[in-house]
Design a protein around this motif. Structure first.
Motif, short mmCIF file in Angstrom:
data_model
loop_
_atom_site.label_atom_id
_atom_site.label_comp_id
_atom_site.label_asym_id
_atom_site.label_seq_id
_atom_site.Cartn_x
_atom_site.Cartn_y
_atom_site.Cartn_z
N ALA A 43 0.86 -1.32 -0.27
CA ALA A 43 -0.13 0.08 0.11
C ALA A 43 0.97 1.50 -0.27
N ASP A 44 1.81 1.29 -1.39
CA ASP A 44 2.47 2.66 -1.06
C ASP A 44 2.06 3.96 -0.76
N ALA A 45 0.67 3.78 -0.63
CA ALA A 45 0.47 5.39 -0.45
C ALA A 45 0.80 5.83 0.42
N VAL A 46 0.32 4.24 1.75
CA VAL A 46 0.38 4.77 3.55
C VAL A 46 1.35 5.38 3.72
N PRO A 47 2.56 5.14 3.55
CA PRO A 47 4.39 5.31 3.45
C PRO A 47 4.92 7.03 3.72
N VAL A 48 3.94 7.73 2.61
CA VAL A 48 4.06 9.06 2.00
C VAL A 48 3.21 9.55 2.82
N LEU A 49 1.34 9.32 3.00
CA LEU A 49 0.53 10.28 3.72
C LEU A 49 0.84 10.29 5.36
N ALA A 50 1.78 9.03 5.87
CA ALA A 50 2.47 8.96 7.20
C ALA A 50 2.94 10.28 7.42
N ALA A 51 4.57 10.31 6.29
CA ALA A 51 5.23 10.92 6.62
C ALA A 51 4.63 12.49 6.46
N LEU A 52 4.16 12.61 5.68
CA LEU A 52 2.98 14.11 5.23
C LEU A 52 1.75 14.59 6.98
N GLU A 53 1.73 13.56 7.54
CA GLU A 53 1.12 13.49 8.39
C GLU A 53 -0.48 14.20 8.24
N ALA A 54 -0.45 13.47 7.06
CA ALA A 54 -2.02 13.34 6.11
C ALA A 54 -3.27 13.24 6.98
N THR A 55 -4.27 13.36 7.69
CA THR A 55 -5.62 13.20 7.23
C THR A 55 -5.90 12.63 6.88
N VAL A 56 -6.77 11.25 7.24
CA VAL A 56 -8.34 10.74 6.46
C VAL A 56 -9.62 11.31 7.23
N SER A 57 -9.82 11.44 5.51
CA SER A 57 -11.44 11.39 5.83
C SER A 57 -12.47 10.77 5.56
N VAL A 58 -13.08 10.58 6.85
CA VAL A 58 -14.54 9.42 6.21
C VAL A 58 -15.51 9.78 6.33
N GLN A 59 -16.98 9.62 5.98
CA GLN A 59 -18.25 9.74 6.25
C GLN A 59 -19.45 8.51 6.37
N SER A 60 -20.34 8.62 7.46
CA SER A 60 -21.49 7.65 7.31
C SER A 60 -22.81 8.21 7.43
N ALA A 61 -23.85 7.67 7.22
CA ALA A 61 -25.19 8.03 7.17
C ALA A 61 -25.10 9.03 8.77
N GLY A 62 -24.15 9.18 9.86
CA GLY A 62 -24.09 9.98 11.08
C GLY A 62 -23.60 11.22 10.53
N GLY A 63 -22.25 11.01 9.72
CA GLY A 63 -21.74 12.57 9.65
C GLY A 63 -20.44 12.11 9.37
N SER A 64 -20.00 12.98 9.91
CA SER A 64 -18.22 12.71 9.15
C SER A 64 -17.62 12.87 9.99
N ARG A 65 -15.79 12.21 10.39
CA ARG A 65 -14.87 12.22 10.90
C ARG A 65 -13.77 12.74 10.36
N GLU A 66 -12.84 12.53 11.22
CA GLU A 66 -11.13 12.13 10.39
C GLU A 66 -10.56 11.85 11.31
N PHE A 67 -9.58 11.24 10.93
CA PHE A 67 -8.20 10.18 11.42
C PHE A 67 -6.97 10.39 10.84
N VAL A 68 -5.58 10.32 11.87
CA VAL A 68 -4.82 10.56 11.29
C VAL A 68 -3.90 9.34 10.35
N CYS A 69 -3.49 9.57 9.05
CA CYS A 69 -2.44 7.86 8.46
C CYS A 69 -1.99 7.72 9.43
N ASP A 70 -2.47 6.47 9.83
CA ASP A 70 -0.70 6.06 10.61
C ASP A 70 -0.28 4.47 9.95
N ALA A 71 -0.50 3.47 10.62
CA ALA A 71 0.07 2.19 10.61
C ALA A 71 -0.39 1.66 9.97
#
Length: 271
Positions: free
Chosen positions: A113-141
């Protein structure tokens, strides 16, 4: 199911939580065809335009989960996130790059999953959504481990850093895959490094990062110690958690990771 909007997609997922979302299908469909997965249904995301776009949000960049590797490798995004573009150019065949998406790569079970180490180094956050709303979490291991039932990855948010970025990959033996992302943040006078492939997801090496940052002249963008890359490589390899396998296999893994880190530091800081 083929929803045409994100709202339709998350509500369909809420009604049928056992279905699996699919966009490009380059990771999912081979597993389905091999009989490794038997989903009750598929939720096609290719018709949702907002997932295939990217734009600025303040000082950060939002890349939709449906943006393909081919588009990530293009000149517009390459100018903003060069390490991610480099990873995109090295991934699979042209057909896979045309179909595969960054969102699919985040939840891929493979170590490649080659995107993961790049995004982890950039300290990117992952955006997710469900029927109940949205949130984010830090892209980690392990980004997939953060997903809750009914949630859909909608994109990633990452900073635009005005410093060097490197991504390197090694396939030096059958079944062996290692990647490393190194980015510099001149504004924070910092360096970030993440190793992928040798473990699921990505592993940051904060001790080695701090050591290298102390030896960078951020004004000139060069290292003040010409021997720093070799020592940095050794520190990165030492900082990784112990892996499985024989002592010989672990020693080989450490040598490859150290070589990748050394080469990344040399390229980033013009040694």
């Amino acid at each position: 199911m083929l929803p045409h909007s994100l709202d339709e997609a998350v509500h369909a997922l809420a009604r049928e939580p056992a279905v699996l979302p699919v966009a490009g299908g380059t990771d999912l469909m081979p597993r389905v065809n091999a009989g490794l997965l038997r989903p009750r249904g598929l939720l096609g995301l290719s018709g949702i335009a907002e997932l295939r776009q990217w734009h600025y949000e303040g000082r950060r960049l939002l890349i939709g989960a449906g943006v393909t590797w081919a588009r990530l490798a293009g000149p517009d995004l390459a100018a903003l996130v060069p390490a991610l573009a480099t990873a995109a150019r090295q991934l699979g065949t042209p057909q896979i790059r045309m179909m595969g998406t960054i969102g699919g790569n985040l939840i891929a079970r493979a170590r490649e999953a080659d995107a993961v180490p790049v995004l982890a180094a950039l300290e990117a956050t992952v955006s997710v959504q469900s029927a109940g709303g949205s949130r984010e979490f830090v892209c980690d291991a392990a980004p997939a481990a953060h997903l809750l039932p009914g949630e859909l990855i909608t994109g990633v948010r990452l900073p635009v850093l005005h410093g060097p970025q490197e991504f390197l990959k090694a396939r030096t033996a059958p079944g062996f895959h290692a990647t490393l992302a190194l980015v510099a943040d001149p504004g924070a006078r910092g360096v970030r490094c993440a190793v992928g492939g040798v473990r699921p997801g990505a592993e940051r090496t904060p001790g080695a990062e701090r050591w290298l940052a102390d030896r960078v002249d951020f004004g000139s963008g060069r290292l003040i110690d010409p021997d720093a890359p070799a020592r940095f490589g050794a520190l990165v390899a030492e900082e990784l958690p112990p892996g499985e396998g024989s002592r010989t296999a672990r020693a080989y893994e450490a040598r490859v990771v150290a070589a990748l880190a050394r080469r990344a530091a040399e390229r980033a800081f013009a040694v």
